[in-house]
Design an enzyme around this catalytic site. Sequence first.
Site, PDB file in Angstrom:
ATOM      1  N   LYS A 126       0.811  -1.242  -0.009  1.00  0.00           N
ATOM      2  CA  LYS A 126       0.148  -0.003   0.109  1.00  0.00           C
ATOM      3  C   LYS A 126       0.825   1.167   0.073  1.00  0.00           C
ATOM      4  O   LYS A 126       2.213   1.193   0.500  1.00  0.00           O
ATOM      5  CB  LYS A 126      -0.870  -0.033   1.185  1.00  0.00           C
ATOM      6  N   ASP A 166      -7.076   4.292  -4.513  1.00  0.00           N
ATOM      7  CA  ASP A 166      -7.855   4.175  -3.142  1.00  0.00           C
ATOM      8  C   ASP A 166      -8.361   5.582  -2.742  1.00  0.00           C
ATOM      9  O   ASP A 166      -8.509   6.308  -4.041  1.00  0.00           O
ATOM     10  CB  ASP A 166      -6.790   3.604  -1.976  1.00  0.00           C
TER      11      ASP A 166
HETATM   12  P1  NDP Z   1     -12.991   7.787  -2.920  1.00  0.00           P
HETATM   13  O1  NDP Z   1     -11.641   8.790  -2.674  1.00  0.00           O
HETATM   14  O2  NDP Z   1     -13.602   7.741  -4.175  1.00  0.00           O
HETATM   15  O3  NDP Z   1     -14.195   8.126  -1.822  1.00  0.00           O
HETATM   16  C1  NDP Z   1     -14.087   8.183  -0.612  1.00  0.00           C
HETATM   17  C2  NDP Z   1     -15.089   8.523   0.161  1.00  0.00           C
HETATM   18  O4  NDP Z   1     -14.803   8.435   1.622  1.00  0.00           O
HETATM   19  C3  NDP Z   1     -15.686  10.035  -0.119  1.00  0.00           C
HETATM   20  O5  NDP Z   1     -17.082  10.072   0.135  1.00  0.00           O
HETATM   21  C4  NDP Z   1     -15.074  10.877   1.154  1.00  0.00           C
HETATM   22  O6  NDP Z   1     -15.707  12.052   1.484  1.00  0.00           O
HETATM   23  C5  NDP Z   1     -15.437   9.620   2.128  1.00  0.00           C
HETATM   24  N1  NDP Z   1     -14.219   9.920   3.294  1.00  0.00           N
HETATM   25  C6  NDP Z   1     -12.997   9.904   3.124  1.00  0.00           C
HETATM   26  N2  NDP Z   1     -12.418  10.075   4.322  1.00  0.00           N
HETATM   27  C7  NDP Z   1     -13.520  10.325   5.227  1.00  0.00           C
HETATM   28  C8  NDP Z   1     -13.484  10.528   6.549  1.00  0.00           C
HETATM   29  N3  NDP Z   1     -12.253  10.692   7.320  1.00  0.00           N
HETATM   30  N4  NDP Z   1     -14.759  10.724   7.198  1.00  0.00           N
HETATM   31  C9  NDP Z   1     -15.648  10.392   6.594  1.00  0.00           C
HETATM   32  N5  NDP Z   1     -15.741  10.197   5.071  1.00  0.00           N
HETATM   33  C10 NDP Z   1     -14.501  10.164   4.497  1.00  0.00           C
HETATM   34  O7  NDP Z   1     -12.247   6.671  -2.077  1.00  0.00           O
HETATM   35  P2  NDP Z   1     -12.909   5.159  -2.486  1.00  0.00           P
HETATM   36  O8  NDP Z   1     -14.509   4.904  -2.582  1.00  0.00           O
HETATM   37  O9  NDP Z   1     -11.984   4.674  -3.402  1.00  0.00           O
HETATM   38  O10 NDP Z   1     -12.334   4.325  -1.165  1.00  0.00           O
HETATM   39  C11 NDP Z   1     -13.255   4.050   0.022  1.00  0.00           C
HETATM   40  C12 NDP Z   1     -13.131   3.105   1.086  1.00  0.00           C
HETATM   41  O11 NDP Z   1     -13.037   1.733   0.219  1.00  0.00           O
HETATM   42  C13 NDP Z   1     -11.695   3.287   1.692  1.00  0.00           C
HETATM   43  O12 NDP Z   1     -11.603   2.652   2.790  1.00  0.00           O
HETATM   44  C14 NDP Z   1     -10.773   2.428   0.647  1.00  0.00           C
HETATM   45  O13 NDP Z   1      -9.523   2.032   1.496  1.00  0.00           O
HETATM   46  C15 NDP Z   1     -11.599   1.361   0.308  1.00  0.00           C
HETATM   47  N6  NDP Z   1     -11.456   0.551  -0.719  1.00  0.00           N
HETATM   48  C16 NDP Z   1     -11.156   0.989  -1.952  1.00  0.00           C
HETATM   49  C17 NDP Z   1     -10.946   0.065  -3.151  1.00  0.00           C
HETATM   50  C18 NDP Z   1     -11.075   0.735  -4.381  1.00  0.00           C
HETATM   51  O14 NDP Z   1     -10.994   0.114  -5.337  1.00  0.00           O
HETATM   52  N7  NDP Z   1     -10.989   2.095  -4.622  1.00  0.00           N
HETATM   53  C19 NDP Z   1     -10.739  -1.235  -2.836  1.00  0.00           C
HETATM   54  C20 NDP Z   1     -11.252  -1.549  -1.618  1.00  0.00           C
HETATM   55  C21 NDP Z   1     -11.324  -0.691  -0.817  1.00  0.00           C
HETATM   56  P3  NDP Z   1     -14.924  13.291   1.340  1.00  0.00           P
HETATM   57  O15 NDP Z   1     -15.001  13.693  -0.212  1.00  0.00           O
HETATM   58  O16 NDP Z   1     -15.407  14.496   2.173  1.00  0.00           O
HETATM   59  O17 NDP Z   1     -13.272  13.020   1.681  1.00  0.00           O
HETATM   60  O1  2IT Z   2      -7.815  -1.462  -0.601  1.00  0.00           O
HETATM   61  C1  2IT Z   2      -7.990  -2.039  -1.826  1.00  0.00           C
HETATM   62  O2  2IT Z   2      -7.858  -3.343  -1.930  1.00  0.00           O
HETATM   63  C2  2IT Z   2      -7.440  -1.213  -2.983  1.00  0.00           C
HETATM   64  N1  2IT Z   2      -7.481  -0.019  -2.630  1.00  0.00           N
HETATM   65  C3  2IT Z   2      -7.419  -1.514  -4.239  1.00  0.00           C
HETATM   66  C4  2IT Z   2      -6.088  -2.368  -4.549  1.00  0.00           C
HETATM   67  C5  2IT Z   2      -5.855  -2.716  -6.031  1.00  0.00           C
HETATM   68  O3  2IT Z   2      -4.961  -2.994  -6.302  1.00  0.00           O
HETATM   69  O4  2IT Z   2      -6.764  -2.644  -6.946  1.00  0.00           O
END
Ligand code: NDP
Ligand code: 2IT
Length: 447
Positions: A126, A166
């Site tokens: 990561k 992420d």
């Molecule tokens: P994005 O940046 O697309 O969206 C993040 C969302 O979460 C936004 O709505 C953001 O709001 C909110 N957020 C972030 N930080 C906080 C906080 N401290 N408190 C409240 N809301 C918060 O990210 P993703 O959708 O890609 O990721 C979301 C989650 O999913 C994370 O935990 C990530 O690690 C996990 N994840 C993502 C993957 C991927 O493929 N993208 C894969 C597996 C897991 P704001 O705009 O106000 O910051």
């Molecule tokens: O938390 C996760 O699994 C991710 N942000 C996606 C990682 C990836 O390599 O697609």
Amino acid sequence: MKDTIKGFLDLVKERNGHEPEFLQAVEEVAETVIPYIVQHDIYYGKNILLRMVEPERLISFRVCWVDDSGEIQVNRGYRIQMNSAIGPYKGGLRFHPTVNASILKFLAFEQVFKNSLTTLPMGGGKGGSDFDPKGKSDNEIMRFCHAFMSELFRHIGPNTDIPAGDIGVGQREIGFLFGMYRKMRNEFTGVLTGKGMTWGGSLIRPEATGYGTVYFAENMLKTKNDNFKGKTVVISGSGNVAQYAAEKSLQLGAKVVTLSDSSGYIFDEDGIDEEKLKFVMQLKNEKRGRISEYVKEYPNAKFTKGKTPWHEICDIALPCATQNELHEDDANALLSNGCICVSEGANMPSTKEAITAFHKAKILFAPGKASNAGGVATSGLEMTQNSLRYKWTREEVDNKLKDIMADIHKSCIEYGTEEDGYIDYVKGANIAGFVKVADAMLAQGIV
Ligand code: NDP
Ligand code: 2IT
């Protein structure tokens, strides 16, 4: 057993005392995996878990860039190469002001188990930066991404370490990062995943984490002869994962009533239908706006500032924002409101106390390392297509994703079913993820 676990955790605390999120992730794994190690001679006495909590390599670097007003900005960049026993390091990059070594180590540690569960040959890593993309112009984002990659490029490669997105890193950022890598290496390779569709990206990768989280919940509900049809779903976040978790929930006949961001949440009693979700996608992905703007467009909905959506009535909860966003009182509110299933789209969104409450109530609860693994799994499928120099159809990738989520669910059942038939998905995911990595480490010797 308690003493063995405590002894191990004390040692990890001594070395990493200032890293609360990392310690939280290790504790959850230790509590389920150490009893398994003690019962299995091949793993006992070999300090395998102690080796797994130490990153193989932790890279920290300076990122200097110039903002639109001509000021020189300095950020901190990281890549944590946690474990490569079963494949090259694989995992996302997070750009958020809260990013530090503790948060990235917890994410990298979880990633090792998650990637092992996907059935694909990927190790765990990561990275990211404390850079805050909010309010930055496209040019500033580009300059930052280029500066970040001008150091990261020497540590990664398609057979070494393959980053992805992420929080704060989506297709726009992956584009800028890929551009600089290609220029510096003079190579067009699958070194990043989540790429655009015309330059090596995989269909379904944008949707994969959210869709996978819902597919996993579907598998869980099936064990109770139940499904999404007619269910009320509460979702946190409004980014990549939340948007596609909402889309798939709608496609399966559920009603989605909430979305959120770090400023608060919206509640739409009439349901966030496909047209409204399209508005949210444009608002968040193109205009880069705030979720509160939803209520200007749809005045029947209500915005609650500074709160999370867990106190609204629902059947299914999908936490898709960030770590530790669902606390014990939230879990109790969900339970007393009749929630029967929680599938984590985010990484470690539920606190330890919240998970204990779900387990006590014996509802369906899936930890992120199992339920959100569809994102990285589809990244693995993107790597395969890049290696083959080939592109699968949307349907082909979606079917593979469904199969992988069903396989992960099966592994959780194999290792997590209790005597009374209750499936402890935390235990199941941790042990199933551990076994594959531990076997590879044992086969390869002390390295
Ligand atoms: P994005 O940046 O697309 O969206 C993040 C969302 O979460 C936004 O709505 C953001 O709001 C909110 N957020 C972030 N930080 C906080 C906080 N401290 N408190 C409240 N809301 C918060 O990210 P993703 O959708 O890609 O990721 C979301 C989650 O999913 C994370 O935990 C990530 O690690 C996990 N994840 C993502 C993957 C991927 O493929 N993208 C894969 C597996 C897991 P704001 O705009 O106000 O910051
Ligand atoms: O938390 C996760 O699994 C991710 N942000 C996606 C990682 C990836 O390599 O697609």
